[in-house]
Motif scaffolding. Structure first.
Motif, PDB file in Angstrom:
ATOM      1  N   ILE A 111       0.855  -1.200   0.000  1.00 52.95           N
ATOM      2  CA  ILE A 111       0.000   0.000   0.000  1.00 52.95           C
ATOM      3  C   ILE A 111       0.888   1.247   0.000  1.00 52.95           C
ATOM      4  O   ILE A 111       0.668   2.189  -0.769  1.00 52.95           O
ATOM      5  N   GLU A 112       1.925   1.235   0.843  1.00 52.30           N
ATOM      6  CA  GLU A 112       2.844   2.391   0.875  1.00 52.30           C
ATOM      7  C   GLU A 112       3.495   2.604  -0.486  1.00 52.30           C
ATOM      8  O   GLU A 112       3.791   3.728  -0.877  1.00 52.30           O
ATOM      9  N   ALA A 113       3.741   1.499  -1.215  1.00 50.01           N
ATOM     10  CA  ALA A 113       4.358   1.597  -2.549  1.00 50.01           C
ATOM     11  C   ALA A 113       3.318   1.915  -3.620  1.00 50.01           C
ATOM     12  O   ALA A 113       3.609   1.876  -4.814  1.00 50.01           O
ATOM     13  N   LYS A 114       2.084   2.224  -3.184  1.00 49.00           N
ATOM     14  CA  LYS A 114       0.998   2.666  -4.077  1.00 49.00           C
ATOM     15  C   LYS A 114       0.535   1.601  -5.059  1.00 49.00           C
ATOM     16  O   LYS A 114       0.103   1.919  -6.180  1.00 49.00           O
ATOM     17  N   LYS A 115       0.629   0.350  -4.682  1.00 48.26           N
ATOM     18  CA  LYS A 115       0.139  -0.724  -5.561  1.00 48.26           C
ATOM     19  C   LYS A 115      -1.320  -1.007  -5.211  1.00 48.26           C
ATOM     20  O   LYS A 115      -1.694  -1.036  -4.031  1.00 48.26           O
ATOM     21  N   THR A 116      -2.110  -1.277  -6.227  1.00 48.77           N
ATOM     22  CA  THR A 116      -3.477  -1.755  -5.983  1.00 48.77           C
ATOM     23  C   THR A 116      -3.365  -3.122  -5.317  1.00 48.77           C
ATOM     24  O   THR A 116      -2.514  -3.934  -5.682  1.00 48.77           O
ATOM     25  N   ILE A 117      -4.240  -3.372  -4.341  1.00 50.49           N
ATOM     26  CA  ILE A 117      -4.183  -4.659  -3.644  1.00 50.49           C
ATOM     27  C   ILE A 117      -5.362  -5.524  -4.083  1.00 50.49           C
ATOM     28  O   ILE A 117      -6.520  -5.139  -3.916  1.00 50.49           O
ATOM     29  N   ALA A 118      -5.064  -6.686  -4.659  1.00 52.22           N
ATOM     30  CA  ALA A 118      -6.099  -7.687  -4.936  1.00 52.22           C
ATOM     31  C   ALA A 118      -5.979  -8.707  -3.807  1.00 52.22           C
ATOM     32  O   ALA A 118      -5.046  -9.504  -3.766  1.00 52.22           O
ATOM     33  N   LEU A 119      -6.932  -8.642  -2.886  1.00 59.69           N
ATOM     34  CA  LEU A 119      -6.749  -9.354  -1.621  1.00 59.69           C
ATOM     35  C   LEU A 119      -7.546 -10.653  -1.528  1.00 59.69           C
ATOM     36  O   LEU A 119      -8.772 -10.636  -1.452  1.00 59.69           O
ATOM     37  N   ALA A 120      -6.802 -11.772  -1.551  1.00 61.63           N
ATOM     38  CA  ALA A 120      -7.425 -13.065  -1.233  1.00 61.63           C
ATOM     39  C   ALA A 120      -7.205 -13.375   0.237  1.00 61.63           C
ATOM     40  O   ALA A 120      -8.045 -13.979   0.895  1.00 61.63           O
ATOM     41  N   ASN A 121      -6.065 -12.919   0.727  1.00 57.95           N
ATOM     42  CA  ASN A 121      -5.601 -13.217   2.086  1.00 57.95           C
ATOM     43  C   ASN A 121      -6.469 -12.518   3.148  1.00 57.95           C
ATOM     44  O   ASN A 121      -6.128 -11.487   3.706  1.00 57.95           O
ATOM     45  N   LYS A 122      -7.634 -13.143   3.435  1.00 54.71           N
ATOM     46  CA  LYS A 122      -8.623 -12.493   4.315  1.00 54.71           C
ATOM     47  C   LYS A 122      -8.116 -12.317   5.738  1.00 54.71           C
ATOM     48  O   LYS A 122      -8.537 -11.408   6.455  1.00 54.71           O
ATOM     49  N   GLU A 123      -7.168 -13.195   6.168  1.00 57.03           N
ATOM     50  CA  GLU A 123      -6.662 -13.104   7.545  1.00 57.03           C
ATOM     51  C   GLU A 123      -6.047 -11.736   7.822  1.00 57.03           C
ATOM     52  O   GLU A 123      -6.060 -11.252   8.954  1.00 57.03           O
ATOM     53  N   THR A 124      -5.494 -11.106   6.774  1.00 57.79           N
ATOM     54  CA  THR A 124      -4.915  -9.775   6.897  1.00 57.79           C
ATOM     55  C   THR A 124      -5.954  -8.755   7.370  1.00 57.79           C
ATOM     56  O   THR A 124      -5.690  -7.951   8.255  1.00 57.79           O
ATOM     57  N   LEU A 125      -7.146  -8.807   6.786  1.00 60.56           N
ATOM     58  CA  LEU A 125      -8.189  -7.859   7.178  1.00 60.56           C
ATOM     59  C   LEU A 125      -8.804  -8.221   8.516  1.00 60.56           C
ATOM     60  O   LEU A 125      -9.250  -7.355   9.257  1.00 60.56           O
ATOM     61  N   VAL A 126      -8.823  -9.525   8.822  1.00 56.46           N
ATOM     62  CA  VAL A 126      -9.403  -9.929  10.105  1.00 56.46           C
ATOM     63  C   VAL A 126      -8.484  -9.488  11.241  1.00 56.46           C
ATOM     64  O   VAL A 126      -8.933  -8.926  12.235  1.00 56.46           O
ATOM     65  N   THR A 127      -7.203  -9.705  11.058  1.00 55.64           N
ATOM     66  CA  THR A 127      -6.276  -9.440  12.158  1.00 55.64           C
ATOM     67  C   THR A 127      -6.013  -7.949  12.362  1.00 55.64           C
ATOM     68  O   THR A 127      -5.758  -7.504  13.475  1.00 55.64           O
ATOM     69  N   ALA A 128      -6.083  -7.160  11.293  1.00 58.38           N
ATOM     70  CA  ALA A 128      -5.741  -5.734  11.419  1.00 58.38           C
ATOM     71  C   ALA A 128      -6.504  -4.889  10.405  1.00 58.38           C
ATOM     72  O   ALA A 128      -5.921  -4.037   9.736  1.00 58.38           O
ATOM     73  N   GLY A 129      -7.805  -5.109  10.314  1.00 58.56           N
ATOM     74  CA  GLY A 129      -8.617  -4.420   9.307  1.00 58.56           C
ATOM     75  C   GLY A 129      -8.531  -2.910   9.385  1.00 58.56           C
ATOM     76  O   GLY A 129      -8.416  -2.232   8.360  1.00 58.56           O
ATOM     77  N   HIS A 130      -8.549  -2.366  10.613  1.00 62.19           N
ATOM     78  CA  HIS A 130      -8.531  -0.901  10.725  1.00 62.19           C
ATOM     79  C   HIS A 130      -7.209  -0.330  10.206  1.00 62.19           C
ATOM     80  O   HIS A 130      -7.192   0.701   9.540  1.00 62.19           O
ATOM     81  N   LEU A 131      -6.091  -1.040  10.465  1.00 60.29           N
ATOM     82  CA  LEU A 131      -4.796  -0.530   9.988  1.00 60.29           C
ATOM     83  C   LEU A 131      -4.715  -0.579   8.463  1.00 60.29           C
ATOM     84  O   LEU A 131      -4.261   0.371   7.821  1.00 60.29           O
ATOM     85  N   VAL A 132      -5.152  -1.694   7.888  1.00 58.35           N
ATOM     86  CA  VAL A 132      -5.061  -1.863   6.435  1.00 58.35           C
ATOM     87  C   VAL A 132      -5.932  -0.825   5.721  1.00 58.35           C
ATOM     88  O   VAL A 132      -5.476  -0.140   4.793  1.00 58.35           O
ATOM     89  N   MET A 133      -7.177  -0.665   6.170  1.00 59.25           N
ATOM     90  CA  MET A 133      -8.092   0.242   5.467  1.00 59.25           C
ATOM     91  C   MET A 133      -7.684   1.712   5.660  1.00 59.25           C
ATOM     92  O   MET A 133      -7.777   2.512   4.725  1.00 59.25           O
ATOM     93  N   GLU A 134      -7.210   2.035   6.875  1.00 59.57           N
ATOM     94  CA  GLU A 134      -6.722   3.411   7.117  1.00 59.57           C
ATOM     95  C   GLU A 134      -5.524   3.723   6.222  1.00 59.57           C
ATOM     96  O   GLU A 134      -5.417   4.795   5.636  1.00 59.57           O
ATOM     97  N   HIS A 135      -4.629   2.726   6.141  1.00 60.28           N
ATOM     98  CA  HIS A 135      -3.420   2.861   5.328  1.00 60.28           C
ATOM     99  C   HIS A 135      -3.777   3.051   3.851  1.00 60.28           C
ATOM    100  O   HIS A 135      -3.210   3.895   3.165  1.00 60.28           O
ATOM    101  N   ALA A 136      -4.751   2.259   3.396  1.00 59.77           N
ATOM    102  CA  ALA A 136      -5.174   2.340   1.988  1.00 59.77           C
ATOM    103  C   ALA A 136      -5.771   3.722   1.698  1.00 59.77           C
ATOM    104  O   ALA A 136      -5.507   4.327   0.661  1.00 59.77           O
ATOM    105  N   LYS A 137      -6.546   4.224   2.656  1.00 60.01           N
ATOM    106  CA  LYS A 137      -7.165   5.543   2.481  1.00 60.01           C
ATOM    107  C   LYS A 137      -6.075   6.621   2.442  1.00 60.01           C
ATOM    108  O   LYS A 137      -6.075   7.490   1.566  1.00 60.01           O
ATOM    109  N   LYS A 138      -5.161   6.520   3.393  1.00 58.67           N
ATOM    110  CA  LYS A 138      -4.090   7.518   3.490  1.00 58.67           C
ATOM    111  C   LYS A 138      -3.254   7.572   2.205  1.00 58.67           C
ATOM    112  O   LYS A 138      -2.871   8.643   1.740  1.00 58.67           O
ATOM    113  N   HIS A 139      -2.972   6.404   1.629  1.00 58.73           N
ATOM    114  CA  HIS A 139      -2.118   6.365   0.435  1.00 58.73           C
ATOM    115  C   HIS A 139      -2.924   6.324  -0.858  1.00 58.73           C
ATOM    116  O   HIS A 139      -2.358   6.127  -1.935  1.00 58.73           O
TER     117      HIS A 139
END
Ligand code: NDP
Ligand code: MG
Length: 385
Positions: A111-139
């Protein structure tokens, strides 16, 4: 030409992503990839797709692979290598198809490198959804779902005002044990659990489907992807897996997404969005062949893991991290023959009672809690449960 970084290239989603890439050589090119331990398959993929870089889990395997493939593909290892594969090439999209919370850091870095994320890895959003989505919004980065239910909902929401949504309705096939009572679940085997009726997937998600934790993880995933409160997310049993999910609107209309259970469809859609391409060798859905579609109200006592996931999601903070890590560890113990099927949910519940919660945790707290939860679940083995 879209350059693609693919994390988890040797897995079920990874292989199907390679199939999509190979079927549209004029559209896509694999520029980076990662595997875990399967370096024989990695070697074959490198020889066919010639990516610039490949990350493997261990340095030992990296050395072997370097010798095997020669200098044209850079071989890196460990978490640093996984992150390098996610960010280093000119790829515009990262398909994250690794399994488990190991996918979190590469997602944040991509996300920091400005790549679009095609996310299959759902555990990422479960474990830290607020961080991932905030980060995506910020970048200003788009997170596109690969999970079939979320891809379906994404499409049902296309052009709609989300304020006019009554609820999201996720469909669940019921997994390998849909028709078994809780009593009948006591002695089921690993082999029986791995036998999913509709989808061919990796081992962990197949067990998650049998326990219904997969749907629980997907409820939390939907909460973060679409910003809906848990009271607006519903689950319905639909054994045919033809309707991949639905959205109900305030005017009582329901829009559903239908299709064959073929993961290449949502994978390809995430790569072509907002456009579409022909699905090469894709079987068309003839509803007259299907004949009937069935639906059943979800029983939260029968599917206890789904209830635990709602509880964790509603509690928020660290609870989804605990839920996810406890589930990953318990599924591993089940797959290795150390615990019974029903002990998976028992262990998750005990972890959720044991570990204390913190609201809006930072990355360090999440990673620490993930580790502590796994240690706690492992310790239950020696305590005689
Ligand atoms: P698989 O188990 O088939 O594949 C997992 C991939 O991740 C493999 O490439 C594996 O490498 C790699 N991997 C495993 N552990 C590590 C690690 N510690 N570090 C780095 N790489 C690792 O999983 P699936 O393809 O089934 O699932 C991938 C993700 O997609 C999961 O989050 C799942 O929930 C989600 N998903 C899957 C669906 C499906 O149909 N399979 C449907 C919807 C979502 P190796 O094999 O080389 O060791
Ligand atoms: Mg799914």
């Amino acid at each position: 030409m879209k350059l693609v970084s693919l994390l988890g290239a040797t897995g079920s989603i990874g292989v199907q992503t390679l199939d999509v890439i190979a079927s549209h050589p004029e559209q896509f090119k694999l520029s980076a990839m990662s595997v875990g331990k399967n370096i024989e398959t990695a070697e074959k993929i490198i020889s066919e797709f010639k990516p610039e870089i490949c990350a493997v889990q261990n340095e030992e395997d990296a050395k072997k692979l370097r010798t095997a493939v020669g200098p044209s593909t850079k071989i890196v290892s460990g978490m640093a290598g996984l992150i390098e594969a996610a960010v280093s090439t000119d790829s515009s999209v990262v398909v994250n198809a690794v399994i488990g919370s190991v996918g979190l850091l590469p997602t944040l870095k991509a996300i920091e490198a400005k790549k679009t994320i095609a996310l299959a890895n759902k555990e990422t959003l479960v474990t830290a959804g607020h961080l991932v989505m905030e980060h995506a919004k910020k970048h200003n980065v788009t997170v596109l779902p690969v999970d079939s239910e979320h891809s379906a909902i994404y499409q049902c929401l296309n052009g709609e005002d989300t304020n006019r949504v009554e609820k999201l309705i996720l469909t669940a096939s019921g997994g390998s044990f849909r028709d078994k009572s809780r009593d009948e679940l006591k002695n089921v085997t690993v082999q029986e659990a791995l036998n999913h009726p509709n989808w061919s997937m990796g081992a962990k998600i197949t067990i998650d489907s049998a326990t219904m934790m997969n749907k629980g993880l997907e409820v939390i995933e939907a909460h973060w992807l679409f910003s809906f409160d848990y009271s607006k997310i519903d689950v319905i049993l639909h054994k045919e897996s033809i309707i991949h999910s639905m959205v109900e609107f305030v005017d009582t209309s329901i829009i559903a997404h239908l299709g064959q259970p073929d993961m290449r469809v949502p994978i390809q859609y995430a790569l072509t969005y907002p456009d579409r391409l022909e699905l090469v060798k894709g079987k068309r859905l003839n509803l007259w062949e299907v004949g009937q579609l069935h639906f059943q109200k979800m029983d939260y006592d029968r599917f206890r893991c789904l209830k635990l996931a709602f509880d964790a999601g509603i509690a928020g903070g660290l609870m989804p991290t605990v839920l996810n890590a406890a589930n990953e560890k318990a599924v591993e113990l089940f797959l290795n023959g150390h615990i019974t099927f029903l002990e998976i949910e028992e262990m998750i519940e005990r972890a959720m009672l044991e570990l204390s919660n913190v609201s809006t945790p930072d990355l360090e707290t999440i990673q620490e809690t993930d580790t502590r939860t796994r240690i706690f679940v492992e310790s239950l083995l020696s305590k005689g449960r």
